[in-house]
Design a protein around this motif. Structure first.
Motif, PDB file in Angstrom:
ATOM      1  N   UNK A 136       0.778  -1.232   0.000  1.00 11.35           N
ATOM      2  CA  UNK A 136       0.000   0.000   0.000  1.00 11.35           C
ATOM      3  C   UNK A 136       0.807   1.278   0.000  1.00 11.35           C
ATOM      4  N   UNK A 137       2.106   1.180  -0.325  1.00  7.33           N
ATOM      5  CA  UNK A 137       2.967   2.362  -0.387  1.00  7.33           C
ATOM      6  C   UNK A 137       3.253   2.687  -1.849  1.00  7.33           C
ATOM      7  N   UNK A 138       2.602   3.689  -2.433  1.00  7.09           N
ATOM      8  CA  UNK A 138       2.856   4.034  -3.837  1.00  7.09           C
ATOM      9  C   UNK A 138       4.239   4.649  -4.005  1.00  7.09           C
ATOM     10  N   UNK A 139       4.806   4.570  -5.219  1.00  9.64           N
ATOM     11  CA  UNK A 139       6.130   5.166  -5.463  1.00  9.64           C
ATOM     12  C   UNK A 139       6.086   6.687  -5.336  1.00  9.64           C
ATOM     13  N   UNK A 140       7.223   7.264  -4.992  1.00  9.73           N
ATOM     14  CA  UNK A 140       7.363   8.715  -4.918  1.00  9.73           C
ATOM     15  C   UNK A 140       7.138   9.324  -6.296  1.00  9.73           C
ATOM     16  N   UNK A 141       6.271  10.330  -6.373  1.00  7.40           N
ATOM     17  CA  UNK A 141       5.978  10.972  -7.655  1.00  7.40           C
ATOM     18  C   UNK A 141       7.204  11.688  -8.224  1.00  7.40           C
ATOM     19  N   UNK A 142       8.126  12.102  -7.366  1.00  4.89           N
ATOM     20  CA  UNK A 142       9.334  12.778  -7.819  1.00  4.89           C
ATOM     21  C   UNK A 142      10.463  11.829  -8.173  1.00  4.89           C
ATOM     22  N   UNK A 143      10.184  10.516  -8.144  1.00  2.00           N
ATOM     23  CA  UNK A 143      11.149   9.476  -8.515  1.00  2.00           C
ATOM     24  C   UNK A 143      12.356   9.416  -7.581  1.00  2.00           C
ATOM     25  N   UNK A 144      12.209   9.898  -6.351  1.00  3.08           N
ATOM     26  CA  UNK A 144      13.236   9.693  -5.329  1.00  3.08           C
ATOM     27  C   UNK A 144      12.932   8.347  -4.692  1.00  3.08           C
ATOM     28  N   UNK A 145      13.471   7.306  -5.301  1.00  3.39           N
ATOM     29  CA  UNK A 145      13.096   5.945  -4.924  1.00  3.39           C
ATOM     30  C   UNK A 145      14.227   4.987  -5.280  1.00  3.39           C
ATOM     31  N   UNK A 146      14.388   3.951  -4.509  1.00  5.39           N
ATOM     32  CA  UNK A 146      15.549   3.066  -4.647  1.00  5.39           C
ATOM     33  C   UNK A 146      15.614   2.352  -5.991  1.00  5.39           C
ATOM     34  N   UNK A 147      14.489   2.195  -6.683  1.00  2.09           N
ATOM     35  CA  UNK A 147      14.506   1.538  -7.990  1.00  2.09           C
ATOM     36  C   UNK A 147      15.003   2.474  -9.098  1.00  2.09           C
ATOM     37  N   UNK A 148      15.191   3.749  -8.757  1.00  2.00           N
ATOM     38  CA  UNK A 148      15.825   4.708  -9.659  1.00  2.00           C
ATOM     39  C   UNK A 148      17.339   4.555  -9.471  1.00  2.00           C
ATOM     40  N   UNK A 149      18.108   4.229 -10.528  1.00  4.13           N
ATOM     41  CA  UNK A 149      19.552   4.011 -10.369  1.00  4.13           C
ATOM     42  C   UNK A 149      20.272   5.164  -9.675  1.00  4.13           C
ATOM     43  N   UNK A 150      19.748   6.387  -9.794  1.00  4.87           N
ATOM     44  CA  UNK A 150      20.380   7.533  -9.143  1.00  4.87           C
ATOM     45  C   UNK A 150      20.308   7.441  -7.625  1.00  4.87           C
TER      46      UNK A 150
END
Length: 357
Positions: A136-150
């Motif tokens: 129930x935790x949606x991804x961060x809309x700003x793409x600050x997320x561990x699946x982002x290689x950055x």
């Protein structure tokens, strides 16, 4: 936690074997907590709620690790620390919470294939994100997320990235640096997170121009109280008459305290812990720290009231308090708290510019 039902549900989180079981437990715990909110101490409620989020996320990461093994990917080749940013990093999540996260793993020894290690943790992060979405935790809309290689890298990779960011006074990069300040480990090897934080604060002190940019970012959101002391509410649309608690009260205060903490070299991430640490370090008086903490607790409680279940089965929040809730007494409390927030913003502005001269 004194509630026996809650204690039992929390215990079950630690033994859940899949995302579906964790999602069911989350729903049960949150329904229980929602009923307790009106009568609970806001600080204790916040601690219990964020303890629930931490437990669910940590168990979700364990489930993802087991899934990696079932996929034939094996166990993590080196120690790692899973980081939370934003309200998760500050332990100030509401019933609604998305994924602001990062993966930090130890530098692989020379005997290991560094590329293979990097690929493992990138794949692992993708599995974690998918698992947490199911809970129930949606991804961060700003793409600050561990699946982002950055936002998935080795300790040395993260340190090199921070060094580059501190050399660039770009608005977006400064936003990333402020995000890192709120980061904390929710699962894994704490020493990795501590070493990264140490590097972060050392860099901050060496780059005063970045602090100036941080000040500009910190003061971006204005406190929603007018020059004559009136509340500035939404004027148009379906939420006309509502007050933007998140961006007009809560964010201005937590941003100001965060910048004071960064300049003071304070590693704490929660706003109340930062206020206490600033007081203990002699950077805030007893009276000012009590005033800021009181305003923060008010904003935190009102922000909790803006969360609700969505039609998709997740939890969402507009961050806005409906005008129908703005009783005369609450309006008086809000005005007092917002005046405190405005005074704090002016203080941070003067102090920061004074240090940079």
């Amino acid at each position: 936690m004194n509630d026996p039902v809650m204690a039992q549900l929390y215990g079950l989180v630690g033994t859940a074997g899949n995302a579906e079981a964790l999602r069911s437990l989350r729903d049960q715990i949150q329904q229980r907590m929602q009923s307790l909110l009106p009568s609970a101490s806001v600080e204790q409620f916040n601690n219990d709620l964020n303890g629930m989020h931490d437990a669910l996320i940590a168990r979700g990461i364990y489930v993802a690790e087991q899934e990696m093994a079932r996929m034939g990917m094996g166990s993590p080749p080196v120690p790692y620390a899973y980081l939370l940013f934003g309200s998760g990093g500050r332990r100030e999540q509401t019933l609604a919470s998305d994924q602001d996260s990062g993966m930090l793993y130890d530098n692989p020894p020379a005997s290991m294939d560094g590329g293979a290690v990097k690929q493992y943790f990138y794949s692992f992060s993708q599995v974690i994100v998918k698992t947490l979405q199911q809970i129930g935790y949606p991804p961060c809309e700003g793409n600050v997320i561990s699946s982002n290689p950055d936002w998935c890298d080795s300790l040395q990779g993260w340190m090199d990235k921070l060094d580059r960011w501190f050399e660039i006074a770009h608005w977006e990069v400064v936003r990333y640096l402020l995000i890192i300040a709120d980061g904390r480990m929710v699962c894994g090897d704490r020493s990795l997170a501590d070493r990264l934080k140490e590097h972060y604060f050392r860099d901050t002190l060496d780059h005063p121009v970045i602090v100036r940019r941080m000040l500009e970012n910190t003061l971006r959101y204005k406190v929603l109280i007018g020059v004559f002391g009136q509340l500035i509410t939404e004027r148009y649309g379906p939420q006309s008459g509502s007050l933007d608690i998140k961006y007009g009260a809560y964010i201005p205060l937590i941003n100001s305290i965060r910048l004071m903490a960064i300049q003071g070299g304070i590693r704490a991430t929660s706003t109340l812990e930062r206020i206490r640490a600033l007081r203990d370090a002699g950077k805030l008086s007893e009276q000012d720290s009590a005033e800021y903490a009181s305003a923060f607790r008010l904003f935190l409680r009102l922000r909790l009231y803006t969360s609700e279940a969505t039609d998709e089965g997740t939890y969402g929040s507009s961050g806005k308090l409906a005008g129908s809730r703005l009783t005369k007494q609450l309006a008086c409390e809000l005005k007092r708290g917002l005046r405190t927030g405005k005074k704090l913003q002016r203080r941070v502005y003067r102090q920061t510019l004074g240090k940079l001269k």
